[in-house]
Design an enzyme around this catalytic site. Structure first.
Site, mmCIF file in Angstrom:
data_model
loop_
_atom_site.group_PDB
_atom_site.id
_atom_site.type_symbol
_atom_site.label_atom_id
_atom_site.label_comp_id
_atom_site.label_asym_id
_atom_site.label_seq_id
_atom_site.Cartn_x
_atom_site.Cartn_y
_atom_site.Cartn_z
ATOM 1 N N ASP A 29 0.831 -1.229 0.000
ATOM 2 C CA ASP A 29 0.000 0.000 0.000
ATOM 3 C C ASP A 29 0.852 1.260 0.000
ATOM 4 O OD1 ASP A 29 0.706 -0.387 2.720
ATOM 5 O OD2 ASP A 29 -1.283 0.147 3.496
ATOM 6 N N GLY A 114 -3.068 -7.713 14.268
ATOM 7 C CA GLY A 114 -2.924 -7.651 12.820
ATOM 8 C C GLY A 114 -4.260 -7.680 12.088
ATOM 9 N N LEU A 115 -5.368 -7.450 12.807
ATOM 10 C CA LEU A 115 -6.690 -7.470 12.169
ATOM 11 C C LEU A 115 -7.289 -6.067 12.079
ATOM 12 C CD1 LEU A 115 -8.128 -10.690 13.866
ATOM 13 C CD2 LEU A 115 -6.954 -10.471 11.670
ATOM 14 N N GLU A 151 -3.983 8.023 12.925
ATOM 15 C CA GLU A 151 -3.020 7.004 13.386
ATOM 16 C C GLU A 151 -1.588 7.528 13.316
ATOM 17 O OE1 GLU A 151 -3.392 2.917 13.001
ATOM 18 O OE2 GLU A 151 -5.357 2.978 12.043
ATOM 19 N N ASP A 163 -5.738 -0.641 5.564
ATOM 20 C CA ASP A 163 -6.719 -1.027 6.574
ATOM 21 C C ASP A 163 -7.983 -0.178 6.463
ATOM 22 O OD1 ASP A 163 -4.554 -2.538 7.326
ATOM 23 O OD2 ASP A 163 -3.958 -1.185 8.931
ATOM 24 N N TYR A 215 8.529 -2.106 10.939
ATOM 25 C CA TYR A 215 7.620 -1.619 9.888
ATOM 26 C C TYR A 215 8.146 -0.317 9.301
ATOM 27 C CZ TYR A 215 3.229 -0.174 7.671
ATOM 28 O OH TYR A 215 2.279 0.220 6.764
HETATM 29 C C1 GLA Z 1 -0.204 -2.832 8.395
HETATM 30 C C2 GLA Z 1 -0.465 -1.400 7.941
HETATM 31 C C3 GLA Z 1 -0.989 -1.374 6.498
HETATM 32 C C4 GLA Z 1 -0.123 -2.204 5.572
HETATM 33 C C5 GLA Z 1 0.152 -3.580 6.169
HETATM 34 C C6 GLA Z 1 1.117 -4.398 5.351
HETATM 35 O O1 GLA Z 1 -1.403 -3.527 8.511
HETATM 36 O O2 GLA Z 1 -1.417 -0.794 8.792
HETATM 37 O O3 GLA Z 1 -1.087 -0.041 6.049
HETATM 38 O O4 GLA Z 1 1.070 -1.533 5.264
HETATM 39 O O5 GLA Z 1 0.671 -3.482 7.493
HETATM 40 O O6 GLA Z 1 0.540 -4.766 4.139
#
Ligand code: GLA
Length: 352
Positions: A29, A114-115, A151, A163, A215
């Site tokens: 993204d 992660g959701l 965020e 997301d 990240y």
């Molecule tokens: C997290 C971030 C998203 C995206 C994913 C990886 O969920 O919030 O914006 O970068 O990682 O695909």
């Protein structure tokens, strides 16, 4: 998203935003790439009622905590309160008139897993407050961008738009094919039939704000790689151009380029109903996230191995990595592991 708001102020409202699972297209993204997420049933519900005065009173039901602050000057604070303050401040900065209100927040989405519990909370707050305010039509891309700013600037998690757009644009029985360069969004049937998708918890929390070093480092590496290649983003990078880069940038670019292709291949496979191929693509995505993007952990690897040993056609980590959940795709004749939970594509964020 069914969110058309009336022009007149409303006394009370209930907004719901679901969690999301990304079928495929990870770490694409923020590289102006492609992804294919869908919404799941659990989510966050915000009930909002107008109060006299210019204060927001908020209650996080699951945490048993309360907060109150003046609408005109929300301070920067940590934890769930930061989301509420940020949404109010960012909506006001866009010119919305936010009335005094009582907000009740409740949810069944596990946090830091992660959701996208953070994005669900932000989107539900924004939809509820927009409805209480004097706003007209709600624009999903605009709300997604606002939620993402909250965020980044109020919670300290500088994520892409995956997301928020997934949550706002999801539809039942569909995944959403998102192009992060054009911000075009196309629903794609995710007609599972007897096939099943299930999530397995790695047990390791994934918290981008508190533990986002990995990240953020990946984001910087991608920016650096694009700069070295003379590109504005990695969307136009190629596997050949990746080979000209020093490690680990070469590996990062290989992941992004190949992952975009896998998203397109998954869309094509879904249109043919070829779930064996979808499973294969999930496996390839995971291998690339592990070996080229290097965002897996031993806990995640154990869960992927568990899913595969249980007969998954494909399995991969979902979301940013460094913990969180693993998604497995199971054929009709294969039972899903008992401690997994099954997910199906559901409706996106909406007013109830
Ligand atoms: C997290 C971030 C998203 C995206 C994913 C990886 O969920 O919030 O914006 O970068 O990682 O695909």
């Amino acid at each position: 998203m069914s969110t058309s708001s009336g022009a007149s102020a409303t006394e009370s409202v209930v907004a719901f935003a679901p969690g999301r699972v990304n079928l495929i297209g990870e770490h694409t993204d923020y590289n102006q790439g492609l992804a294919l997420p869908f919404a799941i049933a659990p989510g966050v519900t915000v009930t909002a009622a107008v109060l006299p005065g210019d204060e927001i009173e908020a209650e996080a039901h699951d945490l048993g905590e309360r907060d109150h602050f003046a609408i005109t000057n929300p301070p920067h604070v940590n934890g769930w309160k930061g989301f509420v303050h940020g949404v109010v401040a960012e909506l006001r900065a866009e010119g919305h008139t936010i009335p005094g209100a009582r907000l009740h927040i409740a949810g069944e989405l596990p946090r830091n897993s992660g959701l996208s519990s953070s994005a669900a909370l932000t989107v539900a707050l924004a939809l509820a407050l927009l409805k209480l305010s004097d706003s007209g039509e709600v624009n999903p891309v605009g709300v997604a961008q606002l939620a993402s700013r909250v965020e980044r600037d109020w919670v300290g998690a500088d994520t892409g738009l995956l997301d928020q757009l997934a949550i706002l644009c999801a539809a039942p029985g569909r995944a959403v094919f998102i192009d992060f360069r054009s911000l075009e969004i196309e629903p794609v049937p995710l007609a599972l039939g007897e096939w099943r998708l299930a999530l397995l918890d790695s047990g390791r929390p994934h918290d981008l704000a508190a533990d986002g070093a990995g990240y953020q480092q990946r984001r910087r590496e991608c920016e650096q790689a694009a700069q070295l290649l003379g590109l504005s983003s990695l969307r136009d990078a190629t596997l050949a151009s990746a080979q000209t880069l020093p490690p680990p940038l070469d590996l990062r670019v290989r992941h992004v380029v190949a992952e975009n292709r896998r998203v397109e291949a998954t869309v094509a496979a879904l249109r043919r109903g070829d779930f064996a191929e979808v499973g294969h693509l999930l496996d390839l995505s995971h291998a690339s996230l592990r070996d080229h993007y290097e965002v897996s952990t031993p806990e995640v690897e154990r869960m992927v191995a568990r899913a595969k040993a249980a007969g998954a056609t494909g399995a991969r980590l979902v979301g940013g990595g460094f913990g969180g959940h693993v998604l497995g795709l199971f054929a009709p004749d294969v039972g899903v592991p008992t401690d997994s939970f099954e997910v199906r594509p559901r409706a996106g964020a909406r007013l109830l």
